[in-house]
Scaffold this motif. Structure first.
Motif, PDB file in Angstrom:
ATOM      1  N   ALA A 391       0.828  -1.212   0.000  1.00 50.10           N
ATOM      2  CA  ALA A 391       0.000   0.000   0.000  1.00 50.10           C
ATOM      3  C   ALA A 391       0.861   1.260   0.000  1.00 50.10           C
ATOM      4  O   ALA A 391       0.341   2.358   0.210  1.00 50.10           O
ATOM      5  CB  ALA A 391      -0.932   0.010   1.206  1.00 50.10           C
ATOM      6  N   HIS A 392       2.148   1.122  -0.268  1.00 51.55           N
ATOM      7  CA  HIS A 392       3.081   2.245  -0.247  1.00 51.55           C
ATOM      8  C   HIS A 392       3.866   2.305  -1.551  1.00 51.55           C
ATOM      9  O   HIS A 392       4.017   1.300  -2.249  1.00 51.55           O
ATOM     10  CB  HIS A 392       4.052   2.108   0.933  1.00 51.55           C
ATOM     11  N   SER A 393       4.358   3.484  -1.871  1.00 48.89           N
ATOM     12  CA  SER A 393       5.091   3.691  -3.118  1.00 48.89           C
ATOM     13  C   SER A 393       6.554   3.304  -2.926  1.00 48.89           C
ATOM     14  O   SER A 393       7.440   4.148  -2.744  1.00 48.89           O
ATOM     15  CB  SER A 393       4.951   5.144  -3.572  1.00 48.89           C
ATOM     16  N   THR A 394       6.774   2.006  -2.958  1.00 55.55           N
ATOM     17  CA  THR A 394       8.109   1.451  -2.781  1.00 55.55           C
ATOM     18  C   THR A 394       8.138   0.057  -3.392  1.00 55.55           C
ATOM     19  O   THR A 394       7.228  -0.325  -4.139  1.00 55.55           O
ATOM     20  CB  THR A 394       8.507   1.430  -1.294  1.00 55.55           C
ATOM     21  N   VAL A 395       9.138  -0.739  -3.068  1.00 57.49           N
ATOM     22  CA  VAL A 395       9.302  -2.085  -3.624  1.00 57.49           C
ATOM     23  C   VAL A 395       8.822  -3.125  -2.619  1.00 57.49           C
ATOM     24  O   VAL A 395       9.129  -3.038  -1.425  1.00 57.49           O
ATOM     25  CB  VAL A 395      10.790  -2.338  -3.980  1.00 57.49           C
ATOM     26  N   THR A 396       8.071  -4.105  -3.127  1.00 56.04           N
ATOM     27  CA  THR A 396       7.714  -5.279  -2.327  1.00 56.04           C
ATOM     28  C   THR A 396       8.425  -6.485  -2.921  1.00 56.04           C
ATOM     29  O   THR A 396       8.619  -6.580  -4.129  1.00 56.04           O
ATOM     30  CB  THR A 396       6.199  -5.537  -2.323  1.00 56.04           C
ATOM     31  N   VAL A 397       8.798  -7.428  -2.074  1.00 54.69           N
ATOM     32  CA  VAL A 397       9.460  -8.659  -2.513  1.00 54.69           C
ATOM     33  C   VAL A 397       8.628  -9.844  -2.054  1.00 54.69           C
ATOM     34  O   VAL A 397       8.234  -9.916  -0.881  1.00 54.69           O
ATOM     35  CB  VAL A 397      10.889  -8.754  -1.948  1.00 54.69           C
ATOM     36  N   GLY A 398       8.358 -10.759  -2.992  1.00 55.37           N
ATOM     37  CA  GLY A 398       7.608 -11.962  -2.645  1.00 55.37           C
ATOM     38  C   GLY A 398       6.228 -11.676  -2.097  1.00 55.37           C
ATOM     39  O   GLY A 398       5.677 -12.493  -1.349  1.00 55.37           O
ATOM     40  N   ASP A 399       5.664 -10.518  -2.445  1.00 49.66           N
ATOM     41  CA  ASP A 399       4.336 -10.121  -1.980  1.00 49.66           C
ATOM     42  C   ASP A 399       4.268 -10.094  -0.448  1.00 49.66           C
ATOM     43  O   ASP A 399       3.227 -10.344   0.142  1.00 49.66           O
ATOM     44  CB  ASP A 399       3.259 -11.057  -2.538  1.00 49.66           C
ATOM     45  N   ARG A 400       5.401  -9.775   0.189  1.00 52.39           N
ATOM     46  CA  ARG A 400       5.449  -9.671   1.649  1.00 52.39           C
ATOM     47  C   ARG A 400       5.805  -8.244   2.046  1.00 52.39           C
ATOM     48  O   ARG A 400       6.373  -7.487   1.275  1.00 52.39           O
ATOM     49  CB  ARG A 400       6.486 -10.625   2.237  1.00 52.39           C
ATOM     50  N   SER A 401       5.499  -7.911   3.281  1.00 48.47           N
ATOM     51  CA  SER A 401       5.840  -6.585   3.797  1.00 48.47           C
ATOM     52  C   SER A 401       7.259  -6.578   4.332  1.00 48.47           C
ATOM     53  O   SER A 401       7.783  -7.608   4.797  1.00 48.47           O
ATOM     54  CB  SER A 401       4.863  -6.180   4.911  1.00 48.47           C
ATOM     55  N   SER A 402       7.890  -5.423   4.265  1.00 55.37           N
ATOM     56  CA  SER A 402       9.266  -5.297   4.742  1.00 55.37           C
ATOM     57  C   SER A 402       9.346  -5.296   6.266  1.00 55.37           C
ATOM     58  O   SER A 402      10.412  -5.535   6.834  1.00 55.37           O
ATOM     59  CB  SER A 402       9.908  -4.026   4.192  1.00 55.37           C
TER      60      SER A 402
END
Length: 563
Positions: A391-402
């Motif tokens: 929900a943020h303007s950044t990169v997600t990996v593996g459809d998980r949250s950082s």
């Protein structure tokens, strides 16, 4: 996953749960029925308040008329009243009940300033206090809600008491004094962060507004000053990292400063210093259109309140470029503004509203916000979705949250929804020169799950006409996963007022009388999105998505303004 399994899996959660259970047990002891007789002692025989706080946030006459008609729209939920008092509504969401019990909506009735508004306010206050404690919504007796209610009722006492019978006035003052005593008993065991600070502010209000010994005023002021010193950073941000917290606290602290003056008392140094630090911090998070950037739960404060608070800011010059302790960066050139989250998550006990948006940014030009985050949701069922990295303007990996949330929703609710794991390092380097403002950021939130480091590079040109960027996924030292092997997505959520369309190799963005183009060296698409924190209701919008295809570890992109 069950709560027990998750606690075994993560000892940190077990520690948080033990501390929270012990804190709640201590608070129950302090407010046990055997001790509540202290709360219900008769108040002073004084039939007036010693001082009345100034109202900072203006109301809306249209909302007042809706309240007359029995329509209560609070926290994104609408409830229609017939002959029933709203305080007996049990099926409404907790957020609605909390806002109702705070009585902050009295500002709308105060805006009308007539006999009907006063009678309506008095009737609702009477209905609430006529209910026995056990018949009220449980959230109404939460310490932070009691604190907000006290501050609202002190502020709007002239409205409530206009043409009131002497007996009502006495009961009203007795109720305020009783709630202040209850809050004083609760104060040592209140949840850390904003709730604890708001309780200390409300107790300072009570000592200045109600008759009492000067020693109580000094004690309340000292306790508040100590809490402000602990929770307000040197750069003016709050320890929870929510920009909205700055506005909400200033709305309460500025009238408190006025109360000390009205009582001819010296303002505690901690209060004076905190206000001086927070006013410039408020400007840091503003876009040119007067709205506030949406990070870590921010986005629900009205522009009218922000504008009203800024009238108290006597500092000159542009906002600073870096809030070091709060962990935010600001680039501003030629009418373009970029604000980025460049900090670690707050401590778990203060992260109940924090979002997993590390390295996300918002971008505006002129009077239009172009790139935004989705913002917080006032509705409980969407709250967790709004906090996710996607929900943020950044990169997600593996459809998980950082940053990670408790997997058990029951445990999350018990603990207040904290972030329990996330980036441990967020290095940032910045150079401001003739070529523009250059910012390089990174975080290790994806190291544990994927062995990756996310790096983001940003360059805003001196004339504000070009924003260039690059997002990279590096292999973390000592980890086996290689950049490009994990699925990643780069997202730029667009403001709902922006019209976006794919045109050739780019995406055309129009809004606020300006046209911008987006280009990237990877395939891009326009997908559906939503902004949760719009004033009336969530609004659908679009997002630009570029994906890290197999073998790709870097995406270069740019936003370019059309001449």
């Amino acid at each position: 996953m069950t709560i027990a399994a998750e606690l075994v899996d993560d000892p940190r959660l077990a520690g948080l749960m033990a501390k929270e259970a012990w804190r709640r047990a201590r608070r129950r002891l302090r407010t046990s029925p055997s001790l509540l007789w202290l709360v219900h002692r008769r108040a002073s025989e004084s039939d007036r308040l010693m001082a009345v706080p100034r109202q900072i946030e203006r109301g809306d006459r249209a909302v007042a008329e809706a309240i007359y008609g029995g329509r209560f729209e609070l926290a994104g939920h609408v409830a229609l009243m017939g002959a029933t008092t709203p305080f007996r509504v049990s099926e409404a969401p907790e957020g609605w009940q909390a806002e109702l019990a705070s009585f902050e909506w009295l500002r709308h009735l105060a805006e009308v300033e007539d006999a009907l508004a006063s009678a309506n306010a008095r009737a609702h206050v009477g209905d609430f206090y006529a209910l026995r404690r056990r018949r009220r919504a449980p959230v109404a007796m939460r310490p932070d809600i009691i604190a907000r209610r006290l501050m609202a009722l002190f502020t709007h006492a002239p409205l409530v008491l206009a043409q009131a019978e002497p007996a009502f006035t006495r009961r009203f003052l007795e109720r305020l004094a009783g709630e202040a005593r209850l809050l004083r008993r609760m104060a040592p065991e209140v949840t850390d962060g904003l709730p604890r600070l708001q309780v200390r502010i409300a107790l300072a209000y009570a000592t200045l507004c109600l008759p009492g010994a000067s020693a109580m005023i000094r004690t309340a002021g000292a306790n508040l000053a100590a809490e402000l010193d602990r929770q307000i950073f040197a750069d003016g941000g709050h320890a929870c990292r929510n920009p909205d917290a700055i506005a909400l606290l200033l709305k309460q602290l500025l009238p408190l400063r006025q109360l000390y003056s009205a009582r001819n008392l010296a303002v505690p140094r901690g209060l004076f210093s905190a206000i001086d630090r927070m006013l410039p911090a408020l400007r840091f998070f503003l876009h040119a259109d007067g709205s506030q950037a949406m990070f870590n739960g921010a986005g629900l404060v009205s522009r009218s309140l922000l504008a009203g608070l800024l009238r108290f800011d006597e500092t000159l010059g542009d906002p600073v470029g870096h809030m070091r302790q709060s962990g935010y960066q600001r680039l501003a050139q030629g009418g373009a503004v970029l604000i980025a989250d460049a900090g670690l998550a707050p401590v778990a006990t203060m992260s109940g509203e924090a979002h997993a948006g590390t390295l996300a940014f918002e971008f505006s030009s002129g009077r239009q916000r172009f790139v935004v985050n989705c913002g917080p949701s006032p509705r409980d069922e969407w709250r967790r979705l709004a906090r996710a990295t996607a929900a943020h303007s950044t990169v997600t990996v593996g459809d998980r949250s950082s940053s990670r949330f408790p997997r058990s929703e029951r445990l999350g609710r018990f603990l207040g929804g904290p972030l329990v794991a996330g980036p441990t390092r967020v290095p940032a380097t910045r150079q401001d020169g003739r070529e523009g403002q250059h910012l390089t950021l990174a975080h290790d939130g994806y190291r544990a799950g994927f062995g990756l480091i996310h790096e983001r590079e940003l360059l805003l040109s001196p004339d504000g006409m070009l924003l260039e960027g690059a997002d990279r996924l590096h292999k973390a030292a000592g980890r086996g996963v290689r950049a490009g092997e994990a699925e990643g997505a780069l997202r730029f959520h667009l403001h709902p007022d922006v019209v976006a369309e794919q045109a050739g190799k780019g995406i055309r963005l129009a809004g606020g009388g300006e046209v911008w183009w987006f280009f990237a060296d990877a395939p891009v698409s326009l997908e559906d999105s939503i902004v949760f924190s719009c004033p009336d209701a969530p609004r659908p919008t679009a997002q630009i998505v570029a994906r890290f295809e197999p073998g790709r570890a870097e995406i270069n992109w740019r936003f370019e303004r059309q001449h």
